[in-house]
Design a protein around this motif. Structure first.
Motif, PDB file in Angstrom:
ATOM      1  N   ASP A 112       0.825  -1.215   0.000  1.00 50.50           N
ATOM      2  CA  ASP A 112       0.000   0.000   0.000  1.00 50.50           C
ATOM      3  C   ASP A 112       0.855   1.259   0.000  1.00 50.50           C
ATOM      4  O   ASP A 112       0.537   2.242  -0.685  1.00 50.50           O
ATOM      5  CB  ASP A 112      -0.939   0.019   1.211  1.00 50.50           C
ATOM      6  CG  ASP A 112      -2.131  -0.900   1.033  1.00 50.50           C
ATOM      7  OD1 ASP A 112      -2.276  -1.469  -0.060  1.00 50.50           O
ATOM      8  OD2 ASP A 112      -2.913  -1.050   1.995  1.00 50.50           O
ATOM      9  N   TYR A 137      -4.498   9.340   1.282  1.00 55.82           N
ATOM     10  CA  TYR A 137      -4.503   8.117   0.489  1.00 55.82           C
ATOM     11  C   TYR A 137      -5.442   7.068   1.097  1.00 55.82           C
ATOM     12  O   TYR A 137      -6.251   6.447   0.400  1.00 55.82           O
ATOM     13  CB  TYR A 137      -3.086   7.556   0.394  1.00 55.82           C
ATOM     14  CG  TYR A 137      -3.009   6.173  -0.206  1.00 55.82           C
ATOM     15  CD1 TYR A 137      -3.030   5.984  -1.585  1.00 55.82           C
ATOM     16  CD2 TYR A 137      -2.935   5.042   0.615  1.00 55.82           C
ATOM     17  CE1 TYR A 137      -2.961   4.712  -2.137  1.00 55.82           C
ATOM     18  CE2 TYR A 137      -2.874   3.775   0.074  1.00 55.82           C
ATOM     19  CZ  TYR A 137      -2.884   3.612  -1.301  1.00 55.82           C
ATOM     20  OH  TYR A 137      -2.839   2.345  -1.834  1.00 55.82           O
ATOM     21  N   ARG A 141      -8.694   5.350  -0.487  1.00 52.53           N
ATOM     22  CA  ARG A 141      -8.748   3.908  -0.700  1.00 52.53           C
ATOM     23  C   ARG A 141     -10.005   3.306  -0.072  1.00 52.53           C
ATOM     24  O   ARG A 141     -10.711   2.497  -0.695  1.00 52.53           O
ATOM     25  CB  ARG A 141      -7.516   3.241  -0.094  1.00 52.53           C
ATOM     26  CG  ARG A 141      -6.309   3.173  -1.004  1.00 52.53           C
ATOM     27  CD  ARG A 141      -6.469   2.160  -2.138  1.00 52.53           C
ATOM     28  NE  ARG A 141      -6.861   0.851  -1.665  1.00 52.53           N
ATOM     29  CZ  ARG A 141      -6.012  -0.049  -1.166  1.00 52.53           C
ATOM     30  NH1 ARG A 141      -4.720   0.232  -1.111  1.00 52.53           N
ATOM     31  NH2 ARG A 141      -6.442  -1.214  -0.755  1.00 52.53           N
ATOM     32  N   ASP A 145     -13.036   1.673  -2.342  1.00 47.85           N
ATOM     33  CA  ASP A 145     -13.408   0.265  -2.189  1.00 47.85           C
ATOM     34  C   ASP A 145     -14.883   0.122  -1.817  1.00 47.85           C
ATOM     35  O   ASP A 145     -15.570  -0.774  -2.311  1.00 47.85           O
ATOM     36  CB  ASP A 145     -12.539  -0.412  -1.125  1.00 47.85           C
ATOM     37  CG  ASP A 145     -11.153  -0.756  -1.649  1.00 47.85           C
ATOM     38  OD1 ASP A 145     -10.781  -0.259  -2.727  1.00 47.85           O
ATOM     39  OD2 ASP A 145     -10.445  -1.526  -0.974  1.00 47.85           O
ATOM     40  N   SER A 171      -4.612  -2.271   6.007  1.00 50.16           N
ATOM     41  CA  SER A 171      -3.582  -1.634   5.207  1.00 50.16           C
ATOM     42  C   SER A 171      -2.254  -1.720   5.944  1.00 50.16           C
ATOM     43  O   SER A 171      -2.207  -1.619   7.178  1.00 50.16           O
ATOM     44  CB  SER A 171      -3.924  -0.166   4.941  1.00 50.16           C
ATOM     45  OG  SER A 171      -2.844   0.484   4.305  1.00 50.16           O
TER      46      SER A 171
END
Length: 234
Positions: A112, A137, A141, A145, A171
C-alpha cells in the motif's frame, strides 16, 4: 496542550510557548527553548517542515542538540526535512529529532505504501510526502473500495449504506486499524502512533507502534475500555 498535561500528570514542569511564524530569530528561539527546558529536559516542537528546518539548523550551529531531547508533532515527518537537515548539518540530527508519525514509514517498501508513493509521484509530485499524504490516500482507498462494492444504482442511500458497512479494511500503512465510531460519544480514530527520526536523507522508524497516552483531557481510557469489552484491542 496534551504535552503540557502529560508532563504535569507525571510530575514534571510543562510550559507552552507560542511563537509567531515564520520564526524571525531562530538562534534566539533555540537559546530560549534550551534555557526553559534546562539541561536534560525536553522540547516538543509543533511546526511544519519549512518552519522547523531553519530552527534545527540554528540549534545545530550553536551546539545545542545534546543539551535537551528534541521532539516534534507530526508535520516534519517528511523525507524533504531529512534531506534538508543532511544538507545543512551533516549527521548532527541523525537519531536525535524524534517525530510523532501517525502511520508507517514512508519508504517501508510495503504494497500500500508503494502504491501511495506511485500515485503521488504520478499525479501530485510537487506535494510533499508525509503522514498527511498517507491520511488522504487511506481515506481515498477506503471510500473507493466501498463505492466499488455497491450493487445497483449509486444513490445517496446506497453510498451512505456502503460507508456504514465498511468492515475489516486493512492496510500496511496503519499500525493499528481505524474505526469510525468508538460508541462512547467521542472518537479518536488514530490513537496509536510510531516515532521516526532523521537518519541520513531518510526518516526511519525509531519506536514501534505505541498507544497514545490516556489523560483526563482525552477520552482514550473510555475508548480502550470499550475496545476491550468488544474484543477489539488486540
Amino acid at each position: 496542550s496534551g504535552v503540557v498535561n502529560f508532563a504535569k500528570q507525571n510530575g514534571m514542569k510543562g510550559v507552552s510557548d507560542v511563537e509567531t511564524v515564520p520564526i524571525k530569530d531562530p538562534a534566539g528561539l533555540a537559546q530560549k527553548l534550551v534555557q526553559e527546558a534546562g539541561d536534560g529536559g525536553g522540547v516538543v516542537l509543533d511546526y511544519t517542515g519549512p518552519t522547523v528546518v531553519p530552527l534545527l539548523q540554528a540549534i545545530s550551529k550553536q551546539g545545542l542538540i545534546d543539551k535537551v531531547i528534541w521532539a516534534s508533532s507530526t508535520p516534519p515527518n517528511d523525507p524533504s526535512v531529512a534531506q534538508a537537515l543532511q544538507k545543512c548539518c551533516g549527521s548532527d540530527w541523525d537519531g536525535k529529532f524524534l517525530i510523532n508519525a501517525e502511520f508507517g514509514t514512508l519508504d517501508s517498501g510495503k504494497p500500500d505504501q508503494n502504491h501511495m508513493n506511485e500515485v503521488r509521484q504520478k499525479y501530485a509530485p510537487n506535494i510533499p510526502s508525509s503522514s498527511f499524504s498517507q491520511m488522504g490516500y487511506l481515506a481515498g482507498r477506503v471510500a473507493t473500495d466501498a463505492l466499488l462494492g455497491i450493487q445497483g444504482d449509486i444513490t445517496k442511500d446506497s453510498v451512505n449504506n456502503a460507508f456504514k458497512n465498511i468492515k475489516d479494511f486493512s492496510s500496511d500503512i496503519w499500525c493499528k486499524p481505524w474505526y469510525f465510531s468508538s460508541t462512547v460519544g467521542q472518537n479518536v480514530s488514530n490513537n496509536n502512533d510510531i516515532t521516526v527520526t532523521p537518519q541520513g536523507a531518510n526518516m526511519v522508524k525509531k519506536e514501534d507502534c505505541f498507544a497514545i497516552a490516556a489523560m483526563p483531557s482525552n477520552p482514550l481510557d473510555a475508548i480502550r475500555a470499550k475496545e476491550k469489552e468488544l474484543g477489539l484491542n488486540s
